[in-house]
Design a protein around this motif. Structure first.
Motif, PDB file in Angstrom:
ATOM      1  N   ARG A 578      37.725  21.085  47.853  1.00  0.00           N
ATOM      2  CA  ARG A 578      37.698  22.407  48.180  1.00  0.00           C
ATOM      3  C   ARG A 578      39.084  22.977  48.041  1.00  0.00           C
ATOM      4  NH1 ARG A 578      36.530  21.457  53.311  1.00  0.00           N
ATOM      5  NH2 ARG A 578      38.510  21.771  53.941  1.00  0.00           N
ATOM      6  N   ASP A 579      40.104  22.208  48.443  1.00  0.00           N
ATOM      7  CA  ASP A 579      41.451  22.819  48.332  1.00  0.00           C
ATOM      8  C   ASP A 579      41.835  22.973  46.928  1.00  0.00           C
ATOM      9  OD1 ASP A 579      41.726  22.522  50.862  1.00  0.00           O
ATOM     10  OD2 ASP A 579      43.031  20.707  50.783  1.00  0.00           O
ATOM     11  N   GLN A 580      41.222  22.227  45.840  1.00  0.00           N
ATOM     12  CA  GLN A 580      41.592  22.680  44.548  1.00  0.00           C
ATOM     13  C   GLN A 580      40.770  23.877  43.979  1.00  0.00           C
ATOM     14  OE1 GLN A 580      40.432  18.696  42.932  1.00  0.00           O
ATOM     15  NE2 GLN A 580      42.392  17.903  42.724  1.00  0.00           N
ATOM     16  N   GLU A 581      39.488  23.973  44.591  1.00  0.00           N
ATOM     17  CA  GLU A 581      38.771  25.194  44.037  1.00  0.00           C
ATOM     18  C   GLU A 581      39.514  26.465  44.849  1.00  0.00           C
ATOM     19  OE1 GLU A 581      34.944  24.827  45.444  1.00  0.00           O
ATOM     20  OE2 GLU A 581      34.396  22.954  44.194  1.00  0.00           O
ATOM     21  N   ASP A 582      39.903  26.416  46.086  1.00  0.00           N
ATOM     22  CA  ASP A 582      40.471  27.509  46.547  1.00  0.00           C
ATOM     23  C   ASP A 582      41.928  27.796  46.034  1.00  0.00           C
ATOM     24  OD1 ASP A 582      38.663  27.483  48.424  1.00  0.00           O
ATOM     25  OD2 ASP A 582      39.625  26.548  50.218  1.00  0.00           O
ATOM     26  N   LEU A 583      42.456  26.645  45.437  1.00  0.00           N
ATOM     27  CA  LEU A 583      43.841  26.869  44.814  1.00  0.00           C
ATOM     28  C   LEU A 583      43.612  27.853  43.700  1.00  0.00           C
ATOM     29  CD1 LEU A 583      47.044  26.118  44.640  1.00  0.00           C
ATOM     30  CD2 LEU A 583      46.379  24.224  43.348  1.00  0.00           C
ATOM     31  N   GLN A 584      42.660  27.232  42.880  1.00  0.00           N
ATOM     32  CA  GLN A 584      42.288  28.228  41.462  1.00  0.00           C
ATOM     33  C   GLN A 584      42.064  29.612  41.774  1.00  0.00           C
ATOM     34  OE1 GLN A 584      39.204  26.467  38.975  1.00  0.00           O
ATOM     35  NE2 GLN A 584      39.546  27.605  37.487  1.00  0.00           N
ATOM     36  N   GLU A 585      41.176  29.821  42.968  1.00  0.00           N
ATOM     37  CA  GLU A 585      40.770  31.121  43.240  1.00  0.00           C
ATOM     38  C   GLU A 585      41.819  32.055  43.718  1.00  0.00           C
ATOM     39  OE1 GLU A 585      38.001  33.184  46.588  1.00  0.00           O
ATOM     40  OE2 GLU A 585      37.700  31.053  46.265  1.00  0.00           O
ATOM     41  N   LYS A 586      42.743  31.602  44.557  1.00  0.00           N
ATOM     42  CA  LYS A 586      44.176  32.213  44.868  1.00  0.00           C
ATOM     43  C   LYS A 586      45.065  32.261  43.843  1.00  0.00           C
ATOM     44  CE  LYS A 586      43.612  31.111  49.963  1.00  0.00           C
ATOM     45  NZ  LYS A 586      43.236  32.307  50.415  1.00  0.00           N
ATOM     46  N   GLN A 587      45.150  31.424  43.051  1.00  0.00           N
ATOM     47  CA  GLN A 587      46.087  31.662  41.911  1.00  0.00           C
ATOM     48  C   GLN A 587      45.525  32.859  41.042  1.00  0.00           C
ATOM     49  OE1 GLN A 587      45.896  27.863  39.947  1.00  0.00           O
ATOM     50  NE2 GLN A 587      47.939  27.052  41.079  1.00  0.00           N
ATOM     51  N   LEU A 588      44.174  33.157  40.855  1.00  0.00           N
ATOM     52  CA  LEU A 588      43.686  34.183  40.213  1.00  0.00           C
ATOM     53  C   LEU A 588      43.877  35.372  41.019  1.00  0.00           C
ATOM     54  CD1 LEU A 588      40.430  32.759  38.895  1.00  0.00           C
ATOM     55  CD2 LEU A 588      42.315  32.943  37.691  1.00  0.00           C
ATOM     56  N   THR A 589      43.727  35.406  42.230  1.00  0.00           N
ATOM     57  CA  THR A 589      44.069  36.740  42.991  1.00  0.00           C
ATOM     58  C   THR A 589      45.313  37.035  43.008  1.00  0.00           C
ATOM     59  OG1 THR A 589      42.145  35.909  44.607  1.00  0.00           O
ATOM     60  CG2 THR A 589      43.710  37.354  45.336  1.00  0.00           C
ATOM     61  N   LEU A 590      46.395  35.949  42.919  1.00  0.00           N
ATOM     62  CA  LEU A 590      47.442  36.405  43.129  1.00  0.00           C
ATOM     63  C   LEU A 590      48.137  37.000  41.801  1.00  0.00           C
ATOM     64  CD1 LEU A 590      50.447  36.057  44.420  1.00  0.00           C
ATOM     65  CD2 LEU A 590      50.993  33.788  43.618  1.00  0.00           C
ATOM     66  N   ALA A 591      47.627  36.353  40.648  1.00  0.00           N
ATOM     67  CA  ALA A 591      47.941  37.067  39.273  1.00  0.00           C
ATOM     68  C   ALA A 591      47.402  38.320  39.177  1.00  0.00           C
ATOM     69  CB  ALA A 591      47.224  36.106  38.287  1.00  0.00           C
ATOM     70  N   GLY A 592      46.309  38.706  39.544  1.00  0.00           N
ATOM     71  CA  GLY A 592      45.784  40.121  39.547  1.00  0.00           C
ATOM     72  C   GLY A 592      46.599  41.143  40.498  1.00  0.00           C
ATOM     73  N   LEU A 593      47.021  40.613  41.553  1.00  0.00           N
ATOM     74  CA  LEU A 593      48.052  41.304  42.365  1.00  0.00           C
ATOM     75  C   LEU A 593      49.441  41.701  41.919  1.00  0.00           C
ATOM     76  CD1 LEU A 593      48.008  42.683  45.222  1.00  0.00           C
ATOM     77  CD2 LEU A 593      48.586  40.484  46.282  1.00  0.00           C
ATOM     78  N   ASP A 594      49.757  40.569  41.125  1.00  0.00           N
ATOM     79  CA  ASP A 594      51.102  40.734  40.460  1.00  0.00           C
ATOM     80  C   ASP A 594      51.078  41.911  39.518  1.00  0.00           C
ATOM     81  OD1 ASP A 594      52.380  39.039  42.123  1.00  0.00           O
ATOM     82  OD2 ASP A 594      52.291  37.312  40.800  1.00  0.00           O
ATOM     83  N   ASP A 595      49.786  41.847  38.534  1.00  0.00           N
ATOM     84  CA  ASP A 595      49.772  42.985  37.656  1.00  0.00           C
ATOM     85  C   ASP A 595      49.510  44.236  38.174  1.00  0.00           C
ATOM     86  OD1 ASP A 595      49.670  40.765  35.582  1.00  0.00           O
ATOM     87  OD2 ASP A 595      47.373  40.763  35.661  1.00  0.00           O
ATOM     88  N   TYR A 596      48.874  44.360  39.269  1.00  0.00           N
ATOM     89  CA  TYR A 596      48.734  45.635  39.818  1.00  0.00           C
ATOM     90  C   TYR A 596      50.268  46.299  40.342  1.00  0.00           C
ATOM     91  CZ  TYR A 596      47.086  49.452  42.735  1.00  0.00           C
ATOM     92  OH  TYR A 596      46.706  50.647  43.452  1.00  0.00           O
ATOM     93  N   LEU A 597      51.173  45.106  41.026  1.00  0.00           N
ATOM     94  CA  LEU A 597      52.427  45.335  41.407  1.00  0.00           C
ATOM     95  C   LEU A 597      53.220  45.877  40.132  1.00  0.00           C
ATOM     96  CD1 LEU A 597      52.972  42.760  44.070  1.00  0.00           C
ATOM     97  CD2 LEU A 597      53.037  45.281  44.473  1.00  0.00           C
ATOM     98  N   GLU A 598      53.002  45.434  39.174  1.00  0.00           N
ATOM     99  CA  GLU A 598      53.786  45.728  37.982  1.00  0.00           C
ATOM    100  C   GLU A 598      53.632  47.206  37.592  1.00  0.00           C
ATOM    101  OE1 GLU A 598      54.834  44.196  33.565  1.00  0.00           O
ATOM    102  OE2 GLU A 598      53.521  43.114  34.869  1.00  0.00           O
ATOM    103  N   SER A 599      52.134  47.510  37.712  1.00  0.00           N
ATOM    104  CA  SER A 599      51.665  48.982  37.307  1.00  0.00           C
ATOM    105  C   SER A 599      52.216  49.679  38.322  1.00  0.00           C
ATOM    106  CB  SER A 599      50.253  49.238  37.300  1.00  0.00           C
ATOM    107  OG  SER A 599      49.579  48.855  38.554  1.00  0.00           O
ATOM    108  N   LEU A 600      52.386  49.564  39.643  1.00  0.00           N
ATOM    109  CA  LEU A 600      52.926  50.518  40.515  1.00  0.00           C
ATOM    110  C   LEU A 600      54.482  50.771  40.302  1.00  0.00           C
ATOM    111  CD1 LEU A 600      51.310  49.059  43.835  1.00  0.00           C
ATOM    112  CD2 LEU A 600      50.723  51.496  42.515  1.00  0.00           C
ATOM    113  N   GLU A 601      54.958  49.447  39.855  1.00  0.00           N
ATOM    114  CA  GLU A 601      56.440  49.938  39.729  1.00  0.00           C
ATOM    115  C   GLU A 601      56.748  50.741  38.649  1.00  0.00           C
ATOM    116  OE1 GLU A 601      58.992  48.751  41.261  1.00  0.00           O
ATOM    117  OE2 GLU A 601      58.301  47.516  42.757  1.00  0.00           O
ATOM    118  N   VAL A 602      55.829  50.649  37.553  1.00  0.00           N
ATOM    119  CA  VAL A 602      56.112  51.666  36.539  1.00  0.00           C
ATOM    120  C   VAL A 602      55.988  53.011  37.231  1.00  0.00           C
ATOM    121  CG1 VAL A 602      55.198  52.207  34.439  1.00  0.00           C
ATOM    122  CG2 VAL A 602      55.423  49.918  34.876  1.00  0.00           C
ATOM    123  N   GLU A 603      54.937  53.357  37.564  1.00  0.00           N
ATOM    124  CA  GLU A 603      54.694  54.550  38.266  1.00  0.00           C
ATOM    125  C   GLU A 603      55.718  55.238  39.090  1.00  0.00           C
ATOM    126  OE1 GLU A 603      50.814  54.529  40.320  1.00  0.00           O
ATOM    127  OE2 GLU A 603      49.736  53.866  38.606  1.00  0.00           O
TER     128      GLU A 603
END
Length: 983
Positions: A578-603
């Motif tokens: 379960r931890d390995q599945e949660d790890l993969q899911e949260k890594q994907l969530t973090l990557a998406g959040l980082d992309d959105y933060l990058e776009s906010l910095e540009v704005e």
């Protein structure tokens, strides 16, 4: 006894019949009949009189024990009990009840008191139109054999059940004091259903003096022998107070009005003197104030013309200045809009970073758990020959059980010794196994599976890993049998077929010679690890057994820590997938959040650039506005100077009547010249104003009028407030002579009214004397024991009598106020002996009436020496009847018990006479004594040994032990011819 002794004639009967206490006082269940003469027997301090004192809870319209000392005055041996103490005594439990059975012209009824769970120290009433015999079963089961046949409380005895059953029998709850007063004190009337439960009909409304009278008479009835000398004076004082308060001419002496009127006149005299002392200041103020008014009008005319000229000049520059200002404001608005958007974007970035932190923290926890699981698999996998997390977790649970066993042995010396014996045995077994395996390695001997073909060895190893540990060489026949058995299995594409059918959940484990040797080495490692742990456990147990408490605690703590680490490893293994599945899911969530933060910095960067550009344009425009303002700064300074002059002198609001060309166009030089002339006029106004203020302040500081003190610090002479104050002062100074004449007339009136008011003290003295004479007239027809007659003398406070004599010496026609010492005596008397009424002072008769003395006449000789307890009790009983008659209607007979404590101290000859006097006046005599004796049995006849029986089984509430059912012991006359046989 003569008919004149019957002070309470027969009429409508209102009578209390029975008092019942349930889990109250000292009683688990006690019934006391109080409708017939009887003796109450028990040792002192058992609660005889405390039980009867509970009648106050019924006869006074109270709902709680707050201010209990004042409301009820429960006391014993000089100690007055607080509300908390009294509440805990009478209602220690939710199952505590006090029941009063009574009767009136509509029949028997009961009033039940119980705790009020919604109010601290509170209690409630339920009135039931039933006799106590009809509701006794709710409180006591007389049929029960418990408590040596005395009975017991009903099963499931509780407040809620009792309330419901009482209300089901047409009971009504008397909750507020108004409904209680109506029910208790209003004579029975068919049109008022609540009067069905009237205990004591009163001739007056139940106001405070009447309530205090009832309380004092109850105190007297509970102490008929007069041990407490305060009860009778209190009762008489409050009855007189009640009669006076309802009379047509109540004696209400308004000493506060006298004092306040005298204070007003004294202040008025000081004021008249003060006004005359300020006449010269007033004349000077009038002149300077008039000059100030004339100059102020000229100042307003000049200001009006100059203001018009300045406005014309300002209008020449206004359009250009306004256009530049509008452009600047637009740029400022744009900049603020960009600032707002930039702040919003920054806040969103901060929010998203806030969302990112818990995800990063979760990833750290998941990585830590996964790494721990992998470390455990790497460490324990070879030990159990499995990389499966589930298998390893089960293995760790076994280790945990062993650790728990060790922990248990650490906490018990006997178990520690037993555990040590097991470990010592294991030590020998482990050493033997290690030795055999070392020997196998040293001799490079082959294992059992090494003697089989590869297919057969693989099948047996897959079936059971234990075959690898066998070292014996099989015989030829055995080898053939094994190989035949192995031929039943086929290996195909990582699957095992048995007789051609696939075996599920079967893992193929190949075997070769090297793996055999590796298995021996792994087994040796496992055994040595067990040996090490075994040795460690032996060492720990030895230390535990030999050591003291501190070391034992340390070992137990170490073992707890070891168990915690094993638990953590098991949790990590169990949650690995379960931890390995949660790890993969949260890594994907973090990557998406980082992309959105990058776009906010540009704005955000874009908005920053816009802000810098807008700010630069705004600064250029601001310089343009500044340049325009410098062009007409000179005229603005002139306007500022003019506005400053206006502030120095506030406008009076009058319209300028002189002809002024307000459209006159002046140059800047001409404007400055006019300003110089205006400043000169300003100085003249300042001097006039200063003179006016000095005189005004002198008058204000002299308190000539009650004006706002702030006026002395203000400088606006032209304000409405100052004008009003000036007009008031003019009226005061011009009318001071007529006011002085009026003052002298008022002083004479005050002296006369004060004399009349004070004469009311004599009315109070006469009211007390009249009451005494009326009581003595009734006592004059009474004959008690060996007395020819009895009278009373009501003693009043010495200070009251002295004050009346002193006040008579003051005159009432002078036009001068009386001396301060006179009013000081009045004030002292007011503070000590008056209570506050509705706008007047009322004499506190409880303090004025200090004592009641009895004057006894024996054979024509009068004396005031104390008589025997019996004689005193009889006199008090007759007096109680007389006083009670003043509280209830003439055609009503109200009966309550009177209590004579320590009856054993009474002269034996006085007891029958005491009983006759009490009963003849429609009271019930209850005597109290520690034990029975012959003359109590003979002259009283009935007795209640209330505290003879106690609870012997069942739950006891507080100290409520006594059991007594309403059956008295008594003497009975028998026929002299009767025969008796011994059983």
């Amino acid at each position: 006894m003569d008919d004149v002794f019957d002070l309470l004639s027969d009429g409508d009967l209102y009578k209390v019949l029975r008092l019942v206490m349930v889990n109250s006082g000292s009683a688990a269940y006690v019934e006391i009949p109080i409708d017939e003469t009887a003796a109450l027997l028990s040792k002192n301090n058992k609660g005889k009189t405390s039980a009867l004192n509970a009648l106050k809870l019924f006869l006074l319209p109270e709902i709680n024990f707050k201010a209990c000392e004042k409301k009820f005055g429960f006391s014993s041996g000089g100690k007055v009990y607080t509300g908390e103490e009294s509440f805990s005594y009478y209602f220690p439990s939710a199952t505590s009840f006090i029941i009063l059975e009574a009767t009136n012209i509509q029949g028997d009824f009961c009033i039940v008191l119980h705790q009020n769970p919604k109010e601290a120290l509170g209690y409630n009433r339920i009135a039931v139109p039933k006799s106590y015999a009809d509701i006794r079963h709710l409180f006591w089961n007389t049929e029960s054999d418990a408590n040596q046949g005395m009975g017991s409380h009903p099963v499931d005895f509780n407040l809620s059940t009792v309330q419901q059953q009482l209300m089901a029998q047409k009971g009504i709850a008397l909750i507020d004091q108004e409904s209680i007063r109506t029910a208790l004190y209003t004579r029975v009337s068919p049109t008022k259903p609540e009067t069905r439960f009237c205990l004591m009909p009163l001739v007056q409304l139940p106001k405070p003096p009447m309530m205090r009278s009832i309380k004092a008479l109850l105190q007297l009835s509970f102490d008929i022998k007069g041990a407490n000398t305060k009860n009778l004076p209190l009762a008489i004082a409050n009855i007189i107070d009640s009669e006076i308060s309802t009379s047509k001419e109540p004696v209400n002496i308004d000493f506060k009005r006298i004092h306040s009127e005298r204070e007003r006149l004294r202040q008025e005299a000081n004021h008249i003197h003060n006004v005359k002392n300020h006449q010269q200041n007033w004349l000077a103020l009038g002149k300077s104030y008039r000059d100030y008014g004339l100059n102020l009008r000229k100042w307003h005319k000049d200001v009006a013309g100059l203001s018009g000229a300045i406005v014309t000049l300002l209008n020449q520059f206004q359009p250009e200045h306004e256009a530049a200002q509008e452009q600047l404001q637009a740029l400022v608005s744009d900049r603020k809009r960009i600032e707002k958007n930039l702040a919003g974007k920054t806040a969103e970035i901060s929010t998203k970073n806030g969302e990112r932190k818990p995800i990063v923290k979760d990833l750290e926890k998941l990585n830590t758990s996964i790494e721990l699981a992998k470390e455990v698999i790497a460490r324990e996998g070879p030990v159990i020959d499995s990389q499966d997390a589930f298998d390893i977790s089960n293995y760790l649970r076994e280790i945990k059980k062993e650790a728990e066993v060790e922990l248990e042995s650490f906490q018990n010396r006997e178990k520690a010794n037993a555990r040590l014996e097991v470990l010592v045995g294991n030590k020998t077994k482990l050493a033997t196994k290690i030795k055999l395996l070392d020997q196998q390695l040293a001799e490079d001997s082959q294992g059992f599976l090494s003697f089989l073909d590869e297919h057969s060895a693989t099948i047996l190893n897959s079936l059971n890993a234990g075959f690898k540990g066998l070292s014996q060489e099989p015989m030829f026949v055995q080898t053939q049998a094994i190989e035949c058995f192995a031929e039943l299995f086929e290996l195909e594409n990582d699957q095992v077929l048995f007789c051609g059918e696939v075996l599920d959940n079967f893992q193929i484990k190949s075997f070769d010679a090297q793996s055999f040797r590796d298995n021996i080495i792994a087994e040796l490692d496992k055994l040595r690890d067990q040996q090490e742990k075994n040795e460690k456990s032996i060492d720990e147990l030895n230390r535990l057994i030999k050591a003291g408490g501190e070391l034992s605690t340390a070992l137990v703590e170490e073992k707890h820590q070891e168990l915690k680490e094993i638990d953590d490893e098991i949790k990590a293994l169990v949650s690995l997938d379960r931890d390995q599945e949660d790890l993969q899911e949260k890594q994907l969530t973090l990557a998406g959040l980082d992309d959105y933060l990058e776009s906010l910095e540009v704005e955000k960067d874009t908005l920053n650039n816009q802000y810098i550009e807008c700010f630069a344009i705004e600064e250029e425009t601001r310089k343009k506005v500044t340049s325009i303002e410098k062009n007409f700064e000179r005229i603005k300074q002139c306007d500022t100077q003019l506005q400053y002059l206006k502030k120095l002198i506030a406008e009076d609001g009058e319209t300028v009547s002189e002809a002024v060309d307000i459209d006159l166009v002046l140059s800047v030089d001409e404007v400055e010249q006019h300003l110089g002339t205006l400043e000169t006029l300003q100085n003249t106004l300042k001097n006039d104003k200063q003179k006016s203020l000095e005189k005004f302040r002198a008058i204000i500081s002299g308190n000539v009028l009650a004006l706002d003190a702030e006026l002395a610090h203000r400088t606006d002479l032209e304000s409405i407030d100052f004008s009003d104050a000036y007009q008031k002062l003019r009226s005061e100074f011009e009318n001071i002579d007529s006011k002085e004449k009026e003052h002298l007339i008022q002083v004479r009136n005050h002296n006369h009214e004060t004399s009349v008011e004070i004469s009311l003290l004599d009315n109070m003295a006469r009211a007390i004397k009249n009451f005494e004479e009326r009581i003595n007239a009734q006592l004059g027809s009474v004959k008690i024991s060996n007395l020819t007659g009895v009278t009373i003398e009501i003693k009043t406070l010495d200070g009251f009598n002295t004050l009346r004599r002193e006040l008579a010496n003051h005159g009432s026609t002078s036009d001068q106020l009386m001396e301060d010492s006179f009013y000081q005596r009045l004030m002292d008397f007011c503070e000590q002996y008056l209570t506050t009424g509705s706008g007047y002072g009322k004499l506190d008769l409880e303090k004025i009436v200090t004592d009641v003395k009895f004057v006894y006449e024996i054979n024509g000789k009068k004396e005031s020496t104390s008589q025997s307890n019996g004689t005193s009790g009889m006199v008090n009983a007759v007096l109680l009847a007389i006083l009670m008659r003043r509280l209830v209607p003439e055609d009503v007979t109200f009966t309550l018990p009177v209590v004579f404590d320590e009856i054993g101290s009474l002269d034996e000859d006085n007891l029958p006479e005491l009983r006759r006097v009490v009963e003849f006046n429609h009271f019930v005599l209850l005597v109290a004594n520690p034990n029975n004796n012959g003359y109590i049995a003979q002259h009283i006849g009935h007795w209640h040994d209330v505290y003879l029986h106690n609870v012997t089984e069942g739950e006891v509430v507080n100290k409520c032990l006594a059991i007594y059912v309403a059956e008295t012991e008594s003497l009975k006359t028998v026929e002299s011819q009767a025969s008796f046989e011994l059983a």
